[in-house]
Every structure is written in structure tokens, then in C-alpha cells.
Motif scaffolding. Structure first.
Motif, PDB file in Angstrom:
ATOM      1  N   LEU A  41      39.501 -23.695 -29.639  1.00 50.63           N
ATOM      2  CA  LEU A  41      40.047 -22.426 -29.162  1.00 50.63           C
ATOM      3  C   LEU A  41      40.243 -22.482 -27.654  1.00 50.63           C
ATOM      4  CD1 LEU A  41      37.753 -19.935 -31.124  1.00 50.63           C
ATOM      5  CD2 LEU A  41      40.156 -20.413 -31.622  1.00 50.63           C
ATOM      6  N   GLY A  42      41.193 -21.687 -27.171  1.00 50.50           N
ATOM      7  CA  GLY A  42      41.387 -21.516 -25.751  1.00 50.50           C
ATOM      8  C   GLY A  42      41.131 -20.077 -25.353  1.00 50.50           C
ATOM      9  N   VAL A  43      41.030 -19.838 -24.059  1.00 54.18           N
ATOM     10  CA  VAL A  43      40.794 -18.484 -23.583  1.00 54.18           C
ATOM     11  C   VAL A  43      42.126 -17.751 -23.440  1.00 54.18           C
ATOM     12  CG1 VAL A  43      40.874 -19.112 -21.122  1.00 54.18           C
ATOM     13  CG2 VAL A  43      39.593 -17.078 -21.854  1.00 54.18           C
ATOM     14  N   GLY A  44      42.123 -16.483 -23.804  1.00 59.08           N
ATOM     15  CA  GLY A  44      43.303 -15.646 -23.640  1.00 59.08           C
ATOM     16  C   GLY A  44      43.129 -14.727 -22.445  1.00 59.08           C
ATOM     17  N   GLY A  45      43.590 -13.498 -22.580  1.00 60.27           N
ATOM     18  CA  GLY A  45      43.490 -12.544 -21.482  1.00 60.27           C
ATOM     19  C   GLY A  45      42.066 -12.066 -21.268  1.00 60.27           C
ATOM     20  N   ILE A  46      41.766 -11.746 -20.015  1.00 58.98           N
ATOM     21  CA  ILE A  46      40.480 -11.145 -19.656  1.00 58.98           C
ATOM     22  C   ILE A  46      40.717  -9.643 -19.527  1.00 58.98           C
ATOM     23  CG2 ILE A  46      38.566 -11.125 -18.030  1.00 58.98           C
ATOM     24  CD1 ILE A  46      38.967 -13.788 -19.484  1.00 58.98           C
ATOM     25  N   ASN A  47      40.004  -8.856 -20.350  1.00 63.48           N
ATOM     26  CA  ASN A  47      40.252  -7.419 -20.444  1.00 63.48           C
ATOM     27  C   ASN A  47      39.267  -6.602 -19.618  1.00 63.48           C
ATOM     28  OD1 ASN A  47      42.232  -6.692 -23.093  1.00 63.48           O
ATOM     29  ND2 ASN A  47      41.416  -8.753 -22.958  1.00 63.48           N
ATOM     30  N   LEU A  48      39.805  -5.652 -18.891  1.00 61.61           N
ATOM     31  CA  LEU A  48      39.025  -4.778 -18.021  1.00 61.61           C
ATOM     32  C   LEU A  48      38.480  -3.577 -18.796  1.00 61.61           C
ATOM     33  CD1 LEU A  48      38.317  -3.795 -15.039  1.00 61.61           C
ATOM     34  CD2 LEU A  48      40.531  -2.616 -15.126  1.00 61.61           C
TER      35      LEU A  48
ATOM     36  N   HIS B 269      36.499  -9.454 -23.329  1.00 59.67           N
ATOM     37  CA  HIS B 269      36.381  -8.096 -22.799  1.00 59.67           C
ATOM     38  C   HIS B 269      35.137  -8.027 -21.924  1.00 59.67           C
ATOM     39  CE1 HIS B 269      36.588  -3.758 -22.629  1.00 59.67           C
ATOM     40  NE2 HIS B 269      37.660  -3.756 -23.404  1.00 59.67           N
ATOM     41  N   ILE B 270      35.345  -7.604 -20.691  1.00 61.22           N
ATOM     42  CA  ILE B 270      34.239  -7.519 -19.746  1.00 61.22           C
ATOM     43  C   ILE B 270      33.900  -6.051 -19.498  1.00 61.22           C
ATOM     44  CG2 ILE B 270      33.439  -8.188 -17.434  1.00 61.22           C
ATOM     45  CD1 ILE B 270      34.103 -10.541 -19.327  1.00 61.22           C
ATOM     46  N   PRO B 271      32.638  -5.610 -19.708  1.00 62.65           N
ATOM     47  CA  PRO B 271      31.412  -6.425 -19.755  1.00 62.65           C
ATOM     48  C   PRO B 271      30.923  -6.811 -21.149  1.00 62.65           C
ATOM     49  CG  PRO B 271      30.810  -4.134 -19.522  1.00 62.65           C
ATOM     50  CD  PRO B 271      32.313  -4.156 -19.580  1.00 62.65           C
ATOM     51  N   TRP B 272      31.639  -6.484 -22.216  1.00 65.03           N
ATOM     52  CA  TRP B 272      31.127  -6.770 -23.560  1.00 65.03           C
ATOM     53  C   TRP B 272      30.877  -8.255 -23.766  1.00 65.03           C
ATOM     54  CZ3 TRP B 272      35.415  -3.436 -26.286  1.00 65.03           C
ATOM     55  CH2 TRP B 272      35.191  -2.076 -25.971  1.00 65.03           C
ATOM     56  N   ASP B 273      31.682  -9.114 -23.146  1.00 61.47           N
ATOM     57  CA  ASP B 273      31.545 -10.560 -23.324  1.00 61.47           C
ATOM     58  C   ASP B 273      30.976 -11.244 -22.088  1.00 61.47           C
ATOM     59  OD1 ASP B 273      32.602 -10.653 -25.950  1.00 61.47           O
ATOM     60  OD2 ASP B 273      34.636 -10.480 -25.153  1.00 61.47           O
ATOM     61  N   LYS B 274      30.236 -10.502 -21.290  1.00 61.03           N
ATOM     62  CA  LYS B 274      29.687 -11.073 -20.064  1.00 61.03           C
ATOM     63  C   LYS B 274      28.706 -12.192 -20.373  1.00 61.03           C
ATOM     64  CE  LYS B 274      29.156  -8.851 -15.782  1.00 61.03           C
ATOM     65  NZ  LYS B 274      28.641  -7.812 -14.881  1.00 61.03           N
ATOM     66  N   THR B 275      28.713 -13.185 -19.496  1.00 56.78           N
ATOM     67  CA  THR B 275      27.781 -14.297 -19.619  1.00 56.78           C
ATOM     68  C   THR B 275      27.471 -14.819 -18.226  1.00 56.78           C
ATOM     69  OG1 THR B 275      27.448 -16.498 -20.570  1.00 56.78           O
ATOM     70  CG2 THR B 275      29.681 -15.939 -19.914  1.00 56.78           C
ATOM     71  N   ASP B 276      26.411 -15.596 -18.127  1.00 59.25           N
ATOM     72  CA  ASP B 276      26.043 -16.166 -16.830  1.00 59.25           C
ATOM     73  C   ASP B 276      26.791 -17.453 -16.527  1.00 59.25           C
ATOM     74  OD1 ASP B 276      24.190 -14.126 -16.353  1.00 59.25           O
ATOM     75  OD2 ASP B 276      22.585 -15.201 -17.406  1.00 59.25           O
ATOM     76  N   ASP B 277      27.475 -18.001 -17.519  1.00 55.58           N
ATOM     77  CA  ASP B 277      28.125 -19.295 -17.345  1.00 55.58           C
ATOM     78  C   ASP B 277      29.482 -19.285 -18.048  1.00 55.58           C
ATOM     79  OD1 ASP B 277      28.834 -21.927 -17.034  1.00 55.58           O
ATOM     80  OD2 ASP B 277      27.235 -22.755 -18.292  1.00 55.58           O
ATOM     81  N   TYR B 278      30.533 -18.919 -17.319  1.00 55.78           N
ATOM     82  CA  TYR B 278      31.862 -18.847 -17.921  1.00 55.78           C
ATOM     83  C   TYR B 278      32.471 -20.229 -18.134  1.00 55.78           C
ATOM     84  CZ  TYR B 278      31.598 -13.839 -17.301  1.00 55.78           C
ATOM     85  OH  TYR B 278      31.202 -12.532 -17.390  1.00 55.78           O
ATOM     86  N   THR B 279      32.096 -21.181 -17.308  1.00 56.61           N
ATOM     87  CA  THR B 279      32.553 -22.553 -17.531  1.00 56.61           C
ATOM     88  C   THR B 279      31.966 -23.082 -18.834  1.00 56.61           C
ATOM     89  OG1 THR B 279      32.757 -22.968 -15.149  1.00 56.61           O
ATOM     90  CG2 THR B 279      32.598 -24.891 -16.597  1.00 56.61           C
ATOM     91  N   GLY B 280      30.685 -22.806 -19.046  1.00 55.30           N
ATOM     92  CA  GLY B 280      30.043 -23.209 -20.292  1.00 55.30           C
ATOM     93  C   GLY B 280      30.647 -22.501 -21.494  1.00 55.30           C
ATOM     94  N   LEU B 281      31.007 -21.219 -21.330  1.00 55.74           N
ATOM     95  CA  LEU B 281      31.624 -20.472 -22.423  1.00 55.74           C
ATOM     96  C   LEU B 281      32.977 -21.078 -22.774  1.00 55.74           C
ATOM     97  CD1 LEU B 281      31.670 -18.081 -24.377  1.00 55.74           C
ATOM     98  CD2 LEU B 281      32.659 -16.688 -22.532  1.00 55.74           C
ATOM     99  N   LEU B 282      33.748 -21.465 -21.757  1.00 53.36           N
ATOM    100  CA  LEU B 282      35.045 -22.093 -22.013  1.00 53.36           C
ATOM    101  C   LEU B 282      34.867 -23.418 -22.754  1.00 53.36           C
ATOM    102  CD1 LEU B 282      38.111 -22.152 -21.651  1.00 53.36           C
ATOM    103  CD2 LEU B 282      37.744 -23.249 -19.432  1.00 53.36           C
TER     104      LEU B 282
END
Length: 240
Positions: free
Chosen positions: A95-102, A74-87
Motif C-alpha cells: 500500500l501507499g499513502v494517500g491524502g493527509i486529512n485535517l 486522518h489526523i489526529p485519528w491516525d497519529k503516530t510517533d513514527d510516520y516513516t515507520g508507518l509508511l
């Protein structure tokens, strides 16, 4: 005859077990936050403090169930500076990434809506947020961008209902063009939430009518918790 019935029952059982083996439940990251109601949030010890700790909790659920394979962010609740690193962190937890929520419902600017708002500057602000979600989905290889809008009116005459629908479709059409290749746009509905007179995406029918105007990868997210009493959700899924 008995042997035939037994063989048929065994085949059905194996088919059901196979289906369960492939069952995948997507966990919402925000499901691990403090809980409560509209009127009170209950602070609980051990609540995750950041997105990594929410991933840790998700991994615990997956470890015990074996079916919670992806996590919706959920963005911005799960915002980060490095989404590649988060993945990479998610993958390290199996775990894998699911939907990105607005999120276009928290800011004071959204009192009269976001994409349906009568002020074009507010509408543009909501689209900037949607574009960011599409960019994150692209970077992380997410399969979908999910849109829920808290848009609506609280009394007659607050805005033009027909124009609100035009604005909604126009905004989502713009957002659709930003989707990563192969990703879906999921449009969620909630009956009379949070408004009391009109809600711009109130039910599955309204959501479907909008999706049909947006594109073939725009689809209805069936919200099992937001229906009128007695609604047959299985029938809705079958029709969609």
C-alpha cells in the motif's frame, strides 16, 4: 463492414480494460471504524484498534480487489510517533499513502468554526493543525493534504458572513505555503453540514472560488455524497 465493426468494438473493449487495469481507489482509514449515524455508533467486534490494524484491513481490501492501492490518513485519528515507520509498514502491505486529512471539527473550541472563527486564537489553533498535516505529508511523501471544515453558522447574525470568507481564504493561503513541493491542497465541501443557516464551504462553486484565491495546487475535492437532489456530478467534474 462487419469485420470493421468487430475490430472497432475490440479496440474499444481493450481500451476499457486497460483503463480498469490502471484504476486506483484510495481507501479512507476511518472507513474501517465502528459505523452508525449522528445519533448512534454501533460497536462491532473486530473493529481496528489503531492505525496499523486499519492498514491491515485496507490491505485485505486491496488483496481482494487489486485496485485499493493507497490509504488516506486522518489526523489526529491516525497519529503516530513514527510516520516513516508507518509508511514502511504500509509499503510492506503493498500500500501507499494517500491524502493527509485535517480534523478541525471535534474540539469544543470549534463551535463557531475553525479557520472562519471570529476568535483569532481559535483560527491559529486550526492552522497549527493544518501545519502538522503538511509536515506529515512531507515526511511520508503524501500527494495531498485534504481540508474539510465544519465551519458555518446556525442562525442569522451569529457572525459576519463576508468576514468569514476573508478569514477562510487568509487561513488557507497560509496553509498553502506549508504544502510539500508538488503536493496539492484539496478543499472538500458538504452542503449544510454540520450547520443549518450558512456553511462556509457548502458546494463545489464556493470551494472553487476559494481555491482560485489560494493557489494553482489548491483544488476542489468533489464530494459525491453531499449534493442537493438531482445535481449532475459528472457535469461538475467536467467543469472543474
Amino acid at each position: 463492414m462487419t469485420a470493421s465493426i468487430d475490430a472497432s468494438a475490440t479496440a474499444i473493449q481493450e481500451k476499457l480494460l486497460s483503463a480498469v487495469d490502471t484504476l486506483a481507489i484510495e481507501l479512507p482509514s476511518w472507513g474501517f471504524l465502528n459505523t452508525g449515524t449522528r445519533f448512534k455508533v454501533w460497536q462491532q467486534p473486530g473493529t481496528p484498534r489503531n492505525v496499523e490494524e486499519r492498514i491491515d484491513d485496507s490491505a485485505t481490501v486491496h488483496r481482494y480487489t487489486g485496485i485499493a492501492r493507497t490509504v488516506a490518513l486522518h489526523i489526529p485519528w491516525d497519529k503516530t510517533d513514527d510516520y516513516t515507520g508507518l509508511l514502511e509498514y504500509m509499503n510492506s502491505k503493498d500500500l501507499g499513502v494517500g491524502g493527509i486529512n485535517l480534523n478541525t471539527f471535534q474540539d469544543a473550541d470549534y463551535m463557531l468554526g475553525s479557520m472562519c472563527h471570529p476568535d483569532p486564537e481559535v483560527r491559529e489553533k486550526s492552522l497549527v493543525a493544518l501545519k502538522e498535516c503538511c509536515s506529515i505529508a512531507d515526511e511520508m511523501g503524501a500527494p495531498a493534504v485534504k481540508v474539510w471544515l465544519g465551519d458555518g453558522t446556525n442562525y442569522p447574525g451569529q457572525d459576519d458572513l463576508r468576514w468569514r470568507r476573508h478569514r477562510l481564504i487568509e487561513g488557507l493561503q497560509r496553509g498553502y505555503a506549508w504544502l510539500p513541493e508538488g503536493a496539492r491542497m484539496l478543499l472538500e465541501y458538504k452542503i449544510f453540514e454540520p450547520t443549518f443557516y450558512s456553511t462556509d464551504v457548502q458546494d463545489w462553486g464556493q470551494a472553487m472560488a476559494v481555491c482560485n484565491k489560494v493557489g494553482e495546487r489548491a483544488m476542489v475535492c468533489v464530494d459525491t455524497g453531499h449534493h442537493s437532489l438531482g445535481v449532475n456530478i459528472e457535469q461538475i467534474v467536467a467543469l472543474l
